[in-house]
Design a protein around this motif. Structure first.
Motif, PDB file in Angstrom:
ATOM      1  N   MET A   1     -43.822 -47.603 -74.353  1.00 45.70           N
ATOM      2  CA  MET A   1     -44.873 -46.833 -73.834  1.00 45.70           C
ATOM      3  C   MET A   1     -46.228 -46.938 -74.484  1.00 45.70           C
ATOM      4  O   MET A   1     -46.424 -46.569 -75.472  1.00 45.70           O
ATOM      5  N   GLY A   2     -47.390 -47.347 -73.794  1.00 51.91           N
ATOM      6  CA  GLY A   2     -48.588 -47.684 -74.295  1.00 51.91           C
ATOM      7  C   GLY A   2     -49.317 -46.490 -74.364  1.00 51.91           C
ATOM      8  O   GLY A   2     -49.056 -45.288 -73.662  1.00 51.91           O
ATOM      9  N   LYS A   3     -50.330 -46.354 -74.929  1.00 51.75           N
ATOM     10  CA  LYS A   3     -51.271 -45.036 -75.303  1.00 51.75           C
ATOM     11  C   LYS A   3     -51.976 -44.694 -73.824  1.00 51.75           C
ATOM     12  O   LYS A   3     -51.987 -43.468 -73.608  1.00 51.75           O
ATOM     13  N   GLU A   4     -52.063 -45.735 -73.067  1.00 52.63           N
ATOM     14  CA  GLU A   4     -53.020 -45.375 -71.630  1.00 52.63           C
ATOM     15  C   GLU A   4     -52.162 -44.553 -70.785  1.00 52.63           C
ATOM     16  O   GLU A   4     -52.513 -44.050 -70.148  1.00 52.63           O
ATOM     17  N   ASN A   5     -50.719 -44.569 -70.838  1.00 52.17           N
ATOM     18  CA  ASN A   5     -50.038 -44.119 -69.874  1.00 52.17           C
ATOM     19  C   ASN A   5     -48.984 -42.895 -70.367  1.00 52.17           C
ATOM     20  O   ASN A   5     -48.237 -42.717 -69.984  1.00 52.17           O
ATOM     21  N   LYS A   6     -49.262 -42.595 -71.575  1.00 52.43           N
ATOM     22  CA  LYS A   6     -48.247 -41.615 -72.167  1.00 52.43           C
ATOM     23  C   LYS A   6     -48.715 -40.068 -71.662  1.00 52.43           C
ATOM     24  O   LYS A   6     -49.797 -40.100 -71.329  1.00 52.43           O
ATOM     25  N   PRO A   7     -47.446 -39.244 -71.356  1.00 50.52           N
ATOM     26  CA  PRO A   7     -47.978 -38.032 -70.702  1.00 50.52           C
ATOM     27  C   PRO A   7     -48.842 -37.327 -71.749  1.00 50.52           C
ATOM     28  O   PRO A   7     -48.844 -37.556 -72.759  1.00 50.52           O
ATOM     29  N   LEU A   8     -49.584 -36.340 -70.962  1.00 49.10           N
ATOM     30  CA  LEU A   8     -50.305 -35.334 -71.578  1.00 49.10           C
ATOM     31  C   LEU A   8     -49.509 -34.667 -72.790  1.00 49.10           C
ATOM     32  O   LEU A   8     -50.239 -34.473 -73.864  1.00 49.10           O
ATOM     33  N   CYS A   9     -48.292 -34.480 -72.386  1.00 55.47           N
ATOM     34  CA  CYS A   9     -47.526 -33.678 -73.295  1.00 55.47           C
ATOM     35  C   CYS A   9     -47.353 -34.391 -74.792  1.00 55.47           C
ATOM     36  O   CYS A   9     -47.182 -33.637 -75.793  1.00 55.47           O
ATOM     37  N   LYS A  10     -47.397 -35.548 -74.678  1.00 58.78           N
ATOM     38  CA  LYS A  10     -47.298 -36.260 -75.979  1.00 58.78           C
ATOM     39  C   LYS A  10     -48.714 -36.608 -76.740  1.00 58.78           C
ATOM     40  O   LYS A  10     -48.598 -37.115 -77.923  1.00 58.78           O
ATOM     41  N   TRP A  11     -49.946 -36.096 -75.950  1.00 59.40           N
ATOM     42  CA  TRP A  11     -51.178 -36.338 -77.049  1.00 59.40           C
ATOM     43  C   TRP A  11     -51.077 -35.677 -78.113  1.00 59.40           C
ATOM     44  O   TRP A  11     -50.632 -34.609 -78.111  1.00 59.40           O
ATOM     45  N   ASP A  12     -51.620 -36.259 -78.906  1.00 57.63           N
ATOM     46  CA  ASP A  12     -51.880 -35.588 -80.472  1.00 57.63           C
ATOM     47  C   ASP A  12     -53.550 -35.202 -80.248  1.00 57.63           C
ATOM     48  O   ASP A  12     -54.141 -35.479 -79.663  1.00 57.63           O
ATOM     49  N   LYS A  13     -53.700 -34.570 -81.587  1.00 58.96           N
ATOM     50  CA  LYS A  13     -55.122 -34.158 -81.694  1.00 58.96           C
ATOM     51  C   LYS A  13     -56.078 -35.382 -81.661  1.00 58.96           C
ATOM     52  O   LYS A  13     -57.041 -35.157 -81.234  1.00 58.96           O
ATOM     53  N   ASP A  14     -55.823 -36.492 -82.125  1.00 56.80           N
ATOM     54  CA  ASP A  14     -56.553 -37.775 -81.973  1.00 56.80           C
ATOM     55  C   ASP A  14     -56.770 -38.190 -80.659  1.00 56.80           C
ATOM     56  O   ASP A  14     -57.875 -38.626 -80.286  1.00 56.80           O
TER      57      ASP A  14
END
Ligand SMILES: [Zn+2]
Length: 53
Positions: A1-14
């Motif tokens: 899974m690339g950065k572009e389509n990871k779910p919001l839930c998996k976003w880190d602070k960066d």
């Protein structure tokens, strides 16, 4: 899974810092809530356990 389509839930602070404009689009006019993470999004694909609001 690339950065572009990871779910919001998996976003880190960066991710949040780098993609704040995209984040604003995702959370404006929310139609789904994640029942695991309590995040909201316009599209269910942005959440890991989406449920309609
Ligand atoms: Zn989630």
């Amino acid at each position: 899974m690339g950065k572009e389509n990871k779910p919001l839930c998996k976003w880190d602070k960066d991710d949040i810092k780098d993609r704040i404009k995209e984040l604003k689009k995702i959370v404006s006019e929310p139609r789904f809530v994640c029942r695991k993470c309590a995040r909201v999004a316009k599209k269910e694909e942005n959440l890991c356990k989406p449920e309609e609001l």
